[in-house]
Each structure stands twice: as structure tokens, then as C-alpha cells.
Design a protein around this motif. Structure first.
Motif, PDB file in Angstrom:
ATOM      1  N   GLY A  85       0.787  -1.228   0.000  1.00 25.71           N
ATOM      2  CA  GLY A  85       0.000   0.000   0.000  1.00 25.71           C
ATOM      3  C   GLY A  85       0.817   1.274   0.000  1.00 25.71           C
ATOM      4  N   ILE A  86       2.111   1.165  -0.122  1.00 31.84           N
ATOM      5  CA  ILE A  86       2.981   2.341  -0.186  1.00 31.84           C
ATOM      6  C   ILE A  86       3.461   2.493  -1.622  1.00 31.84           C
ATOM      7  CG2 ILE A  86       5.112   3.425   0.627  1.00 31.84           C
ATOM      8  CD1 ILE A  86       4.839   1.736   3.188  1.00 31.84           C
ATOM      9  N   SER A  87       3.100   3.621  -2.233  1.00 34.82           N
ATOM     10  CA  SER A  87       3.548   3.921  -3.595  1.00 34.82           C
ATOM     11  C   SER A  87       4.816   4.753  -3.520  1.00 34.82           C
ATOM     12  CB  SER A  87       2.478   4.710  -4.350  1.00 34.82           C
ATOM     13  OG  SER A  87       1.323   3.919  -4.474  1.00 34.82           O
ATOM     14  N   THR A  88       5.828   4.341  -4.269  1.00 33.36           N
ATOM     15  CA  THR A  88       7.112   5.031  -4.239  1.00 33.36           C
ATOM     16  C   THR A  88       7.574   5.334  -5.658  1.00 33.36           C
ATOM     17  OG1 THR A  88       7.721   3.830  -2.237  1.00 33.36           O
ATOM     18  CG2 THR A  88       9.499   4.907  -3.427  1.00 33.36           C
ATOM     19  N   THR A  89       7.964   6.577  -5.881  1.00 25.14           N
ATOM     20  CA  THR A  89       8.631   6.948  -7.126  1.00 25.14           C
ATOM     21  C   THR A  89      10.073   7.261  -6.765  1.00 25.14           C
ATOM     22  OG1 THR A  89       7.991   9.258  -6.889  1.00 25.14           O
ATOM     23  CG2 THR A  89       6.554   7.876  -8.223  1.00 25.14           C
ATOM     24  N   SER A  90      11.005   6.812  -7.598  1.00 18.96           N
ATOM     25  CA  SER A  90      12.411   7.068  -7.284  1.00 18.96           C
ATOM     26  C   SER A  90      13.209   7.369  -8.541  1.00 18.96           C
ATOM     27  CB  SER A  90      13.029   5.887  -6.536  1.00 18.96           C
ATOM     28  OG  SER A  90      13.056   4.743  -7.348  1.00 18.96           O
ATOM     29  N   HIS A  91      14.283   8.109  -8.330  1.00 17.65           N
ATOM     30  CA  HIS A  91      15.222   8.478  -9.381  1.00 17.65           C
ATOM     31  C   HIS A  91      16.621   8.187  -8.841  1.00 17.65           C
ATOM     32  CE1 HIS A  91      17.051  10.782 -12.650  1.00 17.65           C
ATOM     33  NE2 HIS A  91      17.843  11.297 -11.743  1.00 17.65           N
ATOM     34  N   ALA A  92      17.407   7.431  -9.605  1.00 17.83           N
ATOM     35  CA  ALA A  92      18.754   7.075  -9.159  1.00 17.83           C
ATOM     36  C   ALA A  92      19.777   7.438 -10.228  1.00 17.83           C
ATOM     37  CB  ALA A  92      18.843   5.583  -8.855  1.00 17.83           C
ATOM     38  N   GLU A  93      20.919   7.936  -9.765  1.00 20.33           N
ATOM     39  CA  GLU A  93      22.050   8.208 -10.640  1.00 20.33           C
ATOM     40  C   GLU A  93      23.183   7.293 -10.205  1.00 20.33           C
ATOM     41  OE1 GLU A  93      22.810  12.405 -10.713  1.00 20.33           O
ATOM     42  OE2 GLU A  93      20.750  12.853 -11.309  1.00 20.33           O
ATOM     43  N   ILE A  94      23.714   6.534 -11.159  1.00 22.73           N
ATOM     44  CA  ILE A  94      24.710   5.514 -10.869  1.00 22.73           C
ATOM     45  C   ILE A  94      25.999   5.877 -11.607  1.00 22.73           C
ATOM     46  CG2 ILE A  94      25.218   3.037 -10.957  1.00 22.73           C
ATOM     47  CD1 ILE A  94      22.001   2.842 -11.396  1.00 22.73           C
ATOM     48  N   THR A  95      27.089   5.993 -10.855  1.00 26.05           N
ATOM     49  CA  THR A  95      28.384   6.316 -11.445  1.00 26.05           C
ATOM     50  C   THR A  95      29.436   5.357 -10.900  1.00 26.05           C
ATOM     51  OG1 THR A  95      28.821   7.949  -9.713  1.00 26.05           O
ATOM     52  CG2 THR A  95      27.858   8.774 -11.759  1.00 26.05           C
ATOM     53  N   GLY A  96      30.519   5.198 -11.626  1.00 24.16           N
ATOM     54  CA  GLY A  96      31.605   4.340 -11.174  1.00 24.16           C
ATOM     55  C   GLY A  96      31.970   3.327 -12.227  1.00 24.16           C
ATOM     56  N   ASP A  97      32.947   2.493 -11.901  1.00 22.94           N
ATOM     57  CA  ASP A  97      33.458   1.562 -12.902  1.00 22.94           C
ATOM     58  C   ASP A  97      33.088   0.098 -12.661  1.00 22.94           C
ATOM     59  OD1 ASP A  97      35.115   0.759 -10.828  1.00 22.94           O
ATOM     60  OD2 ASP A  97      36.932   1.566 -11.734  1.00 22.94           O
ATOM     61  N   PHE A  98      32.463  -0.236 -11.548  1.00 19.99           N
ATOM     62  CA  PHE A  98      32.031  -1.592 -11.206  1.00 19.99           C
ATOM     63  C   PHE A  98      33.204  -2.565 -11.064  1.00 19.99           C
ATOM     64  CE2 PHE A  98      28.342   0.466 -12.916  1.00 19.99           C
ATOM     65  CZ  PHE A  98      27.315   0.032 -12.095  1.00 19.99           C
ATOM     66  N   ASN A  99      34.439  -2.049 -11.106  1.00 16.25           N
ATOM     67  CA  ASN A  99      35.627  -2.860 -10.863  1.00 16.25           C
ATOM     68  C   ASN A  99      36.293  -2.494  -9.547  1.00 16.25           C
ATOM     69  OD1 ASN A  99      35.855  -4.616 -13.156  1.00 16.25           O
ATOM     70  ND2 ASN A  99      36.240  -2.790 -14.366  1.00 16.25           N
ATOM     71  N   SER A 100      36.241  -1.214  -9.177  1.00 23.52           N
ATOM     72  CA  SER A 100      36.853  -0.790  -7.922  1.00 23.52           C
ATOM     73  C   SER A 100      35.869  -0.040  -7.037  1.00 23.52           C
ATOM     74  CB  SER A 100      38.085   0.076  -8.188  1.00 23.52           C
ATOM     75  OG  SER A 100      37.723   1.239  -8.905  1.00 23.52           O
ATOM     76  N   ALA A 101      34.934   0.689  -7.646  1.00 22.38           N
ATOM     77  CA  ALA A 101      33.965   1.459  -6.846  1.00 22.38           C
ATOM     78  C   ALA A 101      32.832   1.952  -7.738  1.00 22.38           C
ATOM     79  CB  ALA A 101      34.652   2.650  -6.182  1.00 22.38           C
ATOM     80  N   TYR A 102      31.670   2.127  -7.121  1.00 20.28           N
ATOM     81  CA  TYR A 102      30.553   2.778  -7.793  1.00 20.28           C
ATOM     82  C   TYR A 102      29.677   3.426  -6.732  1.00 20.28           C
ATOM     83  CZ  TYR A 102      27.855  -1.449  -6.642  1.00 20.28           C
ATOM     84  OH  TYR A 102      27.263  -2.494  -5.978  1.00 20.28           O
ATOM     85  N   THR A 103      28.876   4.393  -7.154  1.00 21.43           N
ATOM     86  CA  THR A 103      27.987   5.117  -6.244  1.00 21.43           C
ATOM     87  C   THR A 103      26.594   5.156  -6.855  1.00 21.43           C
ATOM     88  OG1 THR A 103      29.821   6.505  -5.494  1.00 21.43           O
ATOM     89  CG2 THR A 103      27.597   7.325  -5.070  1.00 21.43           C
ATOM     90  N   VAL A 104      25.589   4.968  -6.012  1.00 18.67           N
ATOM     91  CA  VAL A 104      24.198   5.075  -6.427  1.00 18.67           C
ATOM     92  C   VAL A 104      23.561   6.141  -5.541  1.00 18.67           C
ATOM     93  CG1 VAL A 104      21.982   3.884  -6.723  1.00 18.67           C
ATOM     94  CG2 VAL A 104      24.134   2.607  -6.986  1.00 18.67           C
ATOM     95  N   LYS A 105      23.104   7.231  -6.152  1.00 21.11           N
ATOM     96  CA  LYS A 105      22.411   8.298  -5.415  1.00 21.11           C
ATOM     97  C   LYS A 105      20.946   8.251  -5.816  1.00 21.11           C
ATOM     98  CE  LYS A 105      26.407  11.238  -4.868  1.00 21.11           C
ATOM     99  NZ  LYS A 105      26.985  12.557  -5.001  1.00 21.11           N
ATOM    100  N   THR A 106      20.084   8.002  -4.836  1.00 20.06           N
ATOM    101  CA  THR A 106      18.662   7.827  -5.096  1.00 20.06           C
ATOM    102  C   THR A 106      17.849   8.833  -4.311  1.00 20.06           C
ATOM    103  OG1 THR A 106      19.028   5.449  -5.335  1.00 20.06           O
ATOM    104  CG2 THR A 106      16.754   6.162  -5.026  1.00 20.06           C
TER     105      THR A 106
END
Length: 176
Positions: free
Chosen positions: A96-117
Motif C-alpha cells: 500500500g505504499i507507492s514510491t517513485t524514485s530516481h537514481a544516478e549511478i556512477t563508477g566503474d564496477f571494478n573498484s567502486a561505484y555510487t548510487v544516489k537515489t
């Protein structure tokens, strides 16, 4: 029990954010042990740091297992490659909880990455008014998994350990 459900829900959410639900578009993470640090604002959830042992097979399995679950609860899930990484927009409904979200994903997936939501939730207990939260997931590769770990293992705060391959069990614990 509520705290444990919140941690399990966060683990599923983190797994999705880490690339599982969007693996068709996001690169597979480097095999080994990843530290995942999640910081939320606008929420009562404390900062959480966990470790996730993964390999290519686990990342692909997470996509196959979590994507159908996400499709059941999300009416929209768009992922687009950008000049600096990826952008994801979704609209989901759980218990019963509706959620809208926006995420920006940066990084190389080999050493580090960041997800800002950033997300906006509406509904739930007694039709609660809208709640806005932001979450930053900082992931960094630590090296090889520890000898006692197998791919898929996540060690949560307080030492609670689970394996993402048990996602079917997690689905039964999440509120309907």
C-alpha cells in the motif's frame, strides 16, 4: 522482527541498486568482496554498512531472481546509459505504499561505484502523507572474498548473514 524485516528489505533494495535488477544495462561487478555503505536522509533507518561476496554468476542470478519480483511491484523501471554512468527511474507499490524514485549511478564496477537515489513515498499506515528520502550507496571493492564466504553472501550490521540466492525466502518475509 520489524527491524529484521527492514534490514531484509534494505538488502533486497541494495541488491537491486547494486546492479541486479538492471543487469541487462549495467556492467557486472568485479568478482570478490564489496563493501556497501548506505546512508539515508529523511528516514529513520540508520547508516548501514555491509559486505557482499559476489561473482559474475551471482550478479546474473540476482538479475533473474530480483527482476521478476521488481516487475510484480513496479509499474515502471527505466534504466538509461548517460555520459557519466546510468540513470534509473521507477514507480513501485509495496504493502500500500507507492514510491517513485530516481537514481544516478556512477563508477566503474571494478573498484567502486555510487548510487544516489531520491524517492517519494505515499500511503501505508493510515494513508500517511508523502515522505521524501535520499539514499547514497557507496560501494568499493575490498579484494577476494573471505575463506568462509561463498558468492552471494551478505554480512549485515550486527553479523546477520544471508545469501542473495535465498531471495525466494526474502519475498515471503516482505509485507504484502
Amino acid at each position: 522482527m520489524t527491524r529484521k524485516l527492514a534490514l531484509l528489505g534494505s538488502a533486497v533494495c541494495l541488491a537491486s541498486s547494486a546492479g541486479a535488477a538492471c543487469a541487462d544495462d549495467l556492467p557486472v561487478r568485479k568478482a570478490g568482496l564489496w563493501e556497501l555503505k548506505m546512508v539515508r536522509t529523511g528516514s529513520s533507518m540508520p547508516e548501514m554498512t555491509m559486505q557482499h561476496c559476489t561473482d559474475e554468476t551471482v550478479d546474473k542470478e540476482m538479475n533473474n531472481n530480483i527482476s521478476p519480483m521488481a516487475k510484480q511491484i513496479c509499474s515502471k523501471q527505466d534504466v538509461k546509459k548517460t555520459a557519466t554512468g546510468y540513470v534509473s527511474d521507477s514507480e513501485c507499490n509495496v504493502a500500500g505504499i507507492s514510491t517513485t524514485s530516481h537514481a544516478e549511478i556512477t563508477g566503474d564496477f571494478n573498484s567502486a561505484y555510487t548510487v544516489k537515489t531520491s524517492s517519494h513515498a505515499q500511503g501505508g499506515v493510515a494513508g500517511a502523507t508523502g515522505r521524501d528520502t535520499t539514499m547514497t550507496l557507496e560501494a568499493k571493492w575490498l579484494g577476494a572474498c573471505k575463506p568462509e564466504q561463498k558468492p552471494g553472501d551478505i554480512v549485515m550490521p550486527g553479523g546477520f548473514k544471508m545469501n542473495v540466492r535465498d531471495v525466494e525466502k526474502l519475498k515471503n518475509l516482505l509485507p504484502k
